[in-house]
Design a protein around this motif. Structure first.
Motif, PDB file in Angstrom:
ATOM      1  N   VAL A  75      17.114   2.119   3.514  1.00  7.73           N
ATOM      2  CA  VAL A  75      17.100   1.967   4.971  1.00  7.73           C
ATOM      3  C   VAL A  75      17.043   3.364   5.592  1.00  7.73           C
ATOM      4  O   VAL A  75      17.754   4.268   5.157  1.00  7.73           O
ATOM      5  N   THR A  76      16.190   3.533   6.580  1.00  9.73           N
ATOM      6  CA  THR A  76      16.116   4.770   7.329  1.00  9.73           C
ATOM      7  C   THR A  76      16.096   4.430   8.822  1.00  9.73           C
ATOM      8  O   THR A  76      15.883   3.269   9.184  1.00  9.73           O
ATOM      9  N   GLN A  77      16.348   5.405   9.661  1.00  8.54           N
ATOM     10  CA  GLN A  77      16.419   5.141  11.113  1.00  8.54           C
ATOM     11  C   GLN A  77      15.160   5.648  11.810  1.00  8.54           C
ATOM     12  O   GLN A  77      14.666   6.722  11.510  1.00  8.54           O
ATOM     13  N   ILE A  78      14.665   4.858  12.740  1.00 13.31           N
ATOM     14  CA  ILE A  78      13.515   5.202  13.566  1.00 13.31           C
ATOM     15  C   ILE A  78      13.956   5.130  15.023  1.00 13.31           C
ATOM     16  O   ILE A  78      14.691   4.217  15.400  1.00 13.31           O
ATOM     17  N   VAL A  79      13.473   6.061  15.830  1.00 14.17           N
ATOM     18  CA  VAL A  79      13.766   6.034  17.264  1.00 14.17           C
ATOM     19  C   VAL A  79      12.478   5.729  17.997  1.00 14.17           C
ATOM     20  O   VAL A  79      11.457   6.407  17.798  1.00 14.17           O
ATOM     21  N   LYS A  80      12.504   4.695  18.840  1.00 12.95           N
ATOM     22  CA  LYS A  80      11.351   4.311  19.664  1.00 12.95           C
ATOM     23  C   LYS A  80      11.587   4.838  21.063  1.00 12.95           C
ATOM     24  O   LYS A  80      12.632   4.588  21.658  1.00 12.95           O
ATOM     25  N   GLN A  81      10.641   5.633  21.572  1.00 13.36           N
ATOM     26  CA  GLN A  81      10.779   6.209  22.926  1.00 13.36           C
ATOM     27  C   GLN A  81      10.325   5.225  23.980  1.00 13.36           C
ATOM     28  O   GLN A  81       9.466   4.414  23.754  1.00 13.36           O
TER      29      GLN A  81
ATOM     30  N   SER B 191       0.848  -1.195   0.000  1.00 12.69           N
ATOM     31  CA  SER B 191       0.000   0.000   0.000  1.00 12.69           C
ATOM     32  C   SER B 191       0.883   1.245   0.000  1.00 12.69           C
ATOM     33  O   SER B 191       2.088   1.159   0.241  1.00 12.69           O
ATOM     34  N   ASN B 192       0.253   2.402  -0.255  1.00 10.86           N
ATOM     35  CA  ASN B 192       1.006   3.661  -0.297  1.00 10.86           C
ATOM     36  C   ASN B 192       1.358   4.175   1.093  1.00 10.86           C
ATOM     37  O   ASN B 192       2.319   4.914   1.254  1.00 10.86           O
ATOM     38  N   SER B 193       0.568   3.793   2.092  1.00 10.45           N
ATOM     39  CA  SER B 193       0.839   4.234   3.453  1.00 10.45           C
ATOM     40  C   SER B 193       0.334   3.185   4.443  1.00 10.45           C
ATOM     41  O   SER B 193      -0.554   2.391   4.119  1.00 10.45           O
ATOM     42  N   ALA B 194       0.926   3.206   5.623  1.00  9.44           N
ATOM     43  CA  ALA B 194       0.531   2.232   6.648  1.00  9.44           C
ATOM     44  C   ALA B 194       0.968   2.727   8.019  1.00  9.44           C
ATOM     45  O   ALA B 194       1.847   3.578   8.136  1.00  9.44           O
ATOM     46  N   GLU B 195       0.336   2.160   9.046  1.00  7.94           N
ATOM     47  CA  GLU B 195       0.725   2.417  10.426  1.00  7.94           C
ATOM     48  C   GLU B 195       1.475   1.184  10.915  1.00  7.94           C
ATOM     49  O   GLU B 195       0.940   0.080  10.871  1.00  7.94           O
ATOM     50  N   ILE B 196       2.707   1.377  11.350  1.00 11.72           N
ATOM     51  CA  ILE B 196       3.542   0.286  11.839  1.00 11.72           C
ATOM     52  C   ILE B 196       3.544   0.331  13.364  1.00 11.72           C
ATOM     53  O   ILE B 196       3.939   1.341  13.952  1.00 11.72           O
ATOM     54  N   ARG B 197       3.099  -0.727  13.991  1.00 10.21           N
ATOM     55  CA  ARG B 197       3.044  -0.791  15.449  1.00 10.21           C
ATOM     56  C   ARG B 197       4.444  -1.011  16.021  1.00 10.21           C
ATOM     57  O   ARG B 197       5.165  -1.894  15.558  1.00 10.21           O
ATOM     58  N   LEU B 198       4.801  -0.215  17.024  1.00  7.78           N
ATOM     59  CA  LEU B 198       6.100  -0.330  17.691  1.00  7.78           C
ATOM     60  C   LEU B 198       5.950  -0.635  19.178  1.00  7.78           C
ATOM     61  O   LEU B 198       6.950  -0.692  19.893  1.00  7.78           O
ATOM     62  N   ASP B 199       4.729  -0.818  19.649  1.00  8.99           N
ATOM     63  CA  ASP B 199       4.495  -0.943  21.089  1.00  8.99           C
ATOM     64  C   ASP B 199       5.162  -2.152  21.730  1.00  8.99           C
ATOM     65  O   ASP B 199       5.417  -2.162  22.925  1.00  8.99           O
ATOM     66  N   LYS B 200       5.506  -3.176  20.960  1.00  5.78           N
ATOM     67  CA  LYS B 200       6.164  -4.359  21.534  1.00  5.78           C
ATOM     68  C   LYS B 200       7.699  -4.234  21.530  1.00  5.78           C
ATOM     69  O   LYS B 200       8.390  -5.093  22.066  1.00  5.78           O
ATOM     70  N   LEU B 201       8.218  -3.172  20.922  1.00  3.29           N
ATOM     71  CA  LEU B 201       9.672  -2.986  20.861  1.00  3.29           C
ATOM     72  C   LEU B 201      10.182  -2.196  22.060  1.00  3.29           C
ATOM     73  O   LEU B 201       9.478  -1.337  22.591  1.00  3.29           O
ATOM     74  N   ARG B 202      11.402  -2.480  22.445  1.00  4.88           N
ATOM     75  CA  ARG B 202      12.047  -1.719  23.522  1.00  4.88           C
ATOM     76  C   ARG B 202      12.427  -0.331  23.010  1.00  4.88           C
ATOM     77  O   ARG B 202      12.685  -0.166  21.820  1.00  4.88           O
ATOM     78  N   PRO B 203      12.514   0.656  23.908  1.00  2.00           N
ATOM     79  CA  PRO B 203      12.987   1.973  23.487  1.00  2.00           C
ATOM     80  C   PRO B 203      14.404   1.882  22.919  1.00  2.00           C
ATOM     81  O   PRO B 203      15.222   1.095  23.396  1.00  2.00           O
ATOM     82  N   GLY B 204      14.677   2.664  21.897  1.00  2.00           N
ATOM     83  CA  GLY B 204      16.003   2.683  21.286  1.00  2.00           C
ATOM     84  C   GLY B 204      15.933   3.001  19.809  1.00  2.00           C
ATOM     85  O   GLY B 204      14.878   3.331  19.272  1.00  2.00           O
ATOM     86  N   LYS B 205      17.070   2.867  19.134  1.00  2.00           N
ATOM     87  CA  LYS B 205      17.163   3.146  17.708  1.00  2.00           C
ATOM     88  C   LYS B 205      16.974   1.858  16.913  1.00  2.00           C
ATOM     89  O   LYS B 205      17.474   0.802  17.295  1.00  2.00           O
ATOM     90  N   TYR B 206      16.256   1.976  15.812  1.00  6.08           N
ATOM     91  CA  TYR B 206      16.011   0.843  14.920  1.00  6.08           C
ATOM     92  C   TYR B 206      16.271   1.260  13.483  1.00  6.08           C
ATOM     93  O   TYR B 206      16.084   2.423  13.123  1.00  6.08           O
ATOM     94  N   LEU B 207      16.710   0.311  12.688  1.00  5.85           N
ATOM     95  CA  LEU B 207      16.865   0.540  11.261  1.00  5.85           C
ATOM     96  C   LEU B 207      15.637  -0.034  10.571  1.00  5.85           C
ATOM     97  O   LEU B 207      15.231  -1.161  10.851  1.00  5.85           O
ATOM     98  N   MET B 208      15.028   0.765   9.714  1.00  5.23           N
ATOM     99  CA  MET B 208      13.832   0.345   8.999  1.00  5.23           C
ATOM    100  C   MET B 208      14.188   0.202   7.521  1.00  5.23           C
ATOM    101  O   MET B 208      14.478   1.172   6.843  1.00  5.23           O
ATOM    102  N   LYS B 209      14.195  -1.039   7.051  1.00  6.66           N
ATOM    103  CA  LYS B 209      14.475  -1.311   5.642  1.00  6.66           C
ATOM    104  C   LYS B 209      13.137  -1.483   4.939  1.00  6.66           C
ATOM    105  O   LYS B 209      12.277  -2.220   5.417  1.00  6.66           O
ATOM    106  N   TYR B 210      12.973  -0.791   3.832  1.00  9.31           N
ATOM    107  CA  TYR B 210      11.722  -0.946   3.102  1.00  9.31           C
ATOM    108  C   TYR B 210      11.977  -1.233   1.631  1.00  9.31           C
ATOM    109  O   TYR B 210      13.005  -0.875   1.077  1.00  9.31           O
ATOM    110  N   THR B 211      11.019  -1.913   1.031  1.00  5.64           N
ATOM    111  CA  THR B 211      11.062  -2.242  -0.391  1.00  5.64           C
ATOM    112  C   THR B 211       9.803  -1.688  -1.034  1.00  5.64           C
ATOM    113  O   THR B 211       8.694  -1.902  -0.525  1.00  5.64           O
ATOM    114  N   LEU B 212       9.984  -0.956  -2.136  1.00  3.42           N
ATOM    115  CA  LEU B 212       8.855  -0.385  -2.856  1.00  3.42           C
ATOM    116  C   LEU B 212       8.460  -1.284  -4.021  1.00  3.42           C
ATOM    117  O   LEU B 212       9.192  -2.208  -4.385  1.00  3.42           O
TER     118      LEU B 212
END
Length: 106
Positions: free
Chosen positions: A100-106, A72-93
């Motif tokens: 790859v882009t970086q996401i920070v989980k609080q 899809s063109n857009s989506a909501e990605i749930r992060l509630d089960k992840l620990r706080p910290g930095k994550y790398l988000m790899k995506y394929t179009l």
């Protein structure tokens, strides 16, 4: 007086830039926000003709922690089960572009 005016404008400029970075991760192809995120992050393809096929999240040491098949063109990605910290988000179009882009989980 001129010296103080110069200092004020520099401070205002320095404060403005991090606020924009705080809200969105934008690599020109995909936008992810809010970043840092608490429970979820919204991802959107900047090109309406391209769909996001998949998203894979990795810990900062490279361990895969989550994978989502979207198509899809857009989506909501749930992060509630992840620990706080930095994550790398790899995506394929849909045109098989991978980034790859970086996401920070609080």
């Amino acid at each position: 007086m001129g010296l103080f005016a110069g200092v004020s404008s520099v401070k205002a400029q320095v404060l403005r830039e991090p606020v924009a970075d705080f809200q969105k991760s934008d690599d020109g192809v995909l936008v992810a926000y809010p970043n840092p995120a608490k429970d979820f992050v919204i991802v959107k393809s900047k090109d309406s003709a391209l769909k996001i096929k998949s998203i894979t999240l990795y810990s900062i040491i490279g361990m895969q922690v989550a994978e989502y098949q979207l198509n899809s063109n857009s989506a909501e990605i749930r992060l509630d089960k992840l620990r706080p910290g930095k994550y790398l988000m790899k995506y394929t179009l849909s045109n098989n572009t991978q980034k790859v882009t970086q996401i920070v989980k609080q």
